[in-house]
Every structure is written in structure tokens, then in C-alpha cells.
Write an enzyme that holds these catalytic residues in place. Sequence first.
Site, PDB file in Angstrom:
ATOM      1  N   ASP A 174       0.838  -1.194   0.000  1.00 15.73           N
ATOM      2  CA  ASP A 174       0.000   0.000   0.000  1.00 15.73           C
ATOM      3  C   ASP A 174       0.880   1.252   0.000  1.00 15.73           C
ATOM      4  OD1 ASP A 174      -2.669   1.223   0.324  1.00 15.73           O
ATOM      5  OD2 ASP A 174      -1.880   1.894   2.256  1.00 15.73           O
ATOM      6  N   GLU A 229       1.176  -0.085  -4.956  1.00 16.88           N
ATOM      7  CA  GLU A 229       0.160   0.921  -5.285  1.00 16.88           C
ATOM      8  C   GLU A 229       0.869   2.267  -5.374  1.00 16.88           C
ATOM      9  OE1 GLU A 229      -3.439   3.527  -3.423  1.00 16.88           O
ATOM     10  OE2 GLU A 229      -1.778   2.716  -2.255  1.00 16.88           O
TER      11      GLU A 229
END
Length: 511
Positions: free
Chosen positions: A241, A271
Site C-alpha cells: 500500500d 500501489e
Amino acid sequence: MAEENKMPTEENATMLQAFEWYVPDDHTHWKRLARDVEKYRAIGITAMWIPPPCKASSPSGNGYDIYDLWDLGEFDQKGSVPTKWGNKDDLVTLANKAEKAGVLLYADAVLNHKAAADETERCRVAEVDPENRTRFISDEYEINGWLGFTFSGRGDKYSSMKWHWEHFSGTDYNAENKKTAIYKILGDFKSWAQSVDNEKGNFDYLMFADIDHSHPEVKKDINDWGIWIAELLSLRGFRFDAVKHFSEEYLKEFITQLKTNVNEDFFFVGEFWKDSLSDMLGYLDRLDDHKFSLFDAPLVYNFSEASKTESFDLRAIFDGTLVQARPISAVTLVMNHDTQPHQALEARIEGFFKPIAYVLILLRQEGYPCVFWGDLEGISGEYKEQPSCGGQLSDIILARKLYAYGEQDDYFDYPTCLGWVRRGVWDRSNGCAVVVSNAGPGEKRMFVGEEHKGEIWTDVLGWEQGEVHIGEDGNADFKCPATSIAIWVNKDAPGRDQFGKFIPGKGFCKE
């Protein structure tokens, strides 16, 4: 080389993001996935990206508000024993069933920050400009920040480390005067991480208590956790993330530790959500030796624009995308949890365009496609949506599994209608022909190979009626409905009887 001496062609890889933002917080999602993993494998899913499995700030937290890396739903902390997704035993059961079914597991690792501290601590800070985090807008002073993590429910099990102010580089709340701001924590050798995205001057700080990955105790604890959870769940990869917000240098170290101690062939995807191909390529170049991938955010923005633009020129759909520039590093997608309604990212794709988008990622050679669970199974809660693609996304995935092999011949010769052919390979020889249109009914004359002469092809979805007879020269005219798609395959090809059997939310019908 004789066919019996050739290496069998590997099945196409397809990832499933195995959650959506509004999954009910009933603590049974691990059980749900364990129940369904075999049906996902049957339609062609080869890997599942599971949500953050660690304890969040509340029983309903999705895990991006992470509290304790080492609590996988085992300890009574933050209002419950299980996470939103379930308890540790259920997670281990899911991992075992996935391994048995032949589905790889990728865990979502939230390593940028921590939330819901147990105690406040005094520390020296200076406020920074939210739009330029390198510019101080206050003098130094002390605050009372939520920066003490004692993990009283877990104690010292698995890890004895307790987190304090010195393990963080920034925070956003002063409990003393209840003021919200971006506070840069000050101290010897403390600074924002330098190997982060340069948006807003320095984009190290994102939210909550921002982790300082240069601290030796921090690095050791997170490295140990990565090895522990990978071995516990037999993981084959991680989705990271918010990678543009924490140290690239530390991420390299984390990856190296996993490859050295667990599995050299781990898959890693980050990400890095930014509509900038040049920034994405720069990031990948800096991680070049670590076989890293990124989600193709520019492709999602292209899909979004195309779905909202009348007669969008589909020939430009891959322009400026990672899958066009560096397909080996591109995880392609249509939607994720952050692009759902009322989430952070403005990249919404209109429903009519989703079948077009999905065939563009699933039935072409380039990229590693990731299917969104909410599109496959539907979306729950206040923003409820039915499964996309008329409930037949599973059939598009299955077409990838069975027929999308071999050379790819493109017919990108008209702005609102595209076609392409996959020619097949020696042991998966049927191939397929795909036609898409974002305007009126589409038609393409395409060559599928003289070896298919005399065959009768039909649309596996049943959206375009009729039959196509392949000519003696291997050519035929293939059609699709207006603003839709068609996937043409020999009507007698192995596997044709598997289509139309998957029922979202239920699995397979008995017929």
C-alpha cells in the site's frame, strides 16, 4: 521439435482482488473466500490479493487504518478479537485451502503508517505546509501526540517491540489542544524519507502516525513480520500500500529479506497511484533489480475517460499506460477498492464500458490482469451494485483461461471499433477473435488461420447471435453489438460447455 517433446504451455495467470470496500463487517470474509476459492480457480483465477490481514483501529476497519502488524485476529485489541475479515484461524484455513486449490496468495502490506495509538507521548515538532512538506510554517514546540503503541492485548507474543514517538517521522493531531495539522517530528537524525515521491515537495507523510523506516528497531520489526507472515500463510507475494509515501530504500531491504529467507520467486506489486507514466517508470527503474510491478493507474484513467466520452477513439486506449510502455511490470485493472463510490480516487468507469475494459486486460497478451471482486460478485452496503458485465465477468475470465494464447494480431483501424485475434499455441490451439465497440454495432473481417477453415465460431457470451463460418483462406467477418463486445471461439472447442455456469454469490449451477 516433436509435440511430445515440447514443454506444455502454462495457463494464463489472472489475479483476483478478493475484497471490496463495503464487504460486510461480519468477520466472516476469510470463511467466504475459503468456501469459494475452488470455484475461482475453476474459472481461471490463479492468485488472490487478500485485504490487509492485520488488526485495524476498529472492528470495522478495512486494515488500511492499521494498528498492529502482529495481530491477525488473535488478540482482544481495538474492540474485538477478529479483524473485519475474520480471525487468525480462519485466515490460516483460507491459506491452506488456497494452496490446495492451486491459488497463490498475495497479502496487502500496509507499512507506511500506524493508527489508533494506545497512549499519547510528548515530542518536539514543527508544523509544515500541507502543500509543501519541506516548508516549516511554525517554530519548534512540543505536542501531545498519539504515538505510543503498547499492544496490551498481545503483550510480547511474536514481537516485544513497543512503538514510541522516536519510531515515527510525523503525525497529524495534537491531543493537547485538539489541533489537526501535519506535524514533522524533530530529533537527532530525523527527517522526512528522501526516496519518496516529490509531490507536495516530499510525499513521505500520508496519514496517521507516519513510520520512520530509517530507525533500526523499526526495520527489524517489520522485516521479521514479513518473514513470519509469509511463512505462516505460505504467501507467494505482497501488494504494498502507498509505496510512493515511504522509503524506496527500505522497501528494497524488505524485499531482499523475503527473497533471501523465504522464496526467491516472490511477486511484489505496489500501489503507486498517479496518472504519470514517467514517474512510474522512474520508480520501477530505481527498483530495477527487485522484479517489481505497479498497478497501471494511467490505464484506469484512460478507461474512465473513454467511458465518459462519446465516441472515444479506442485506438488511443493504451496511450501513456504502463502496460504499453513496460508490460512485464504492469498489473492491469479496471477498478479497485479506492475507485469505488465515495472513495479517494476519481477514476470511475461507467458500467457499460466495463466489458470492453475487461476484455482489453484479460484477452490480450500484455500485462498481468487483476479482476475486482466487486465486479465479479457485486458490491454490498449503501452503494450496492450488481456484478458487472451482466453477471458474466466469470465467462470473460474463463475465455482467458481457455483460449487467449499465442500470437496477437490487432485490427485497430477504426476509432470506435477494435478487433484482435489470438492465434493459439500447439497445445492450446483454438484461439479466439474479439470485437469491441463503444458506439454502434461493430464488425471486423479478421484472419484466424487457415487451419480453422470450415469451422463454425460463436460468441461465448451469447451477446452476439448467429454463427461465423471460417473461410477457406482463414478469414471471416466477426460482429459485436452496439457499445458491447463479442468473444468468438470454435463452437466445438474444448471447454465451451463451461460457460454460463457461474452464478455470482453462489458458485456454479448444477447443469
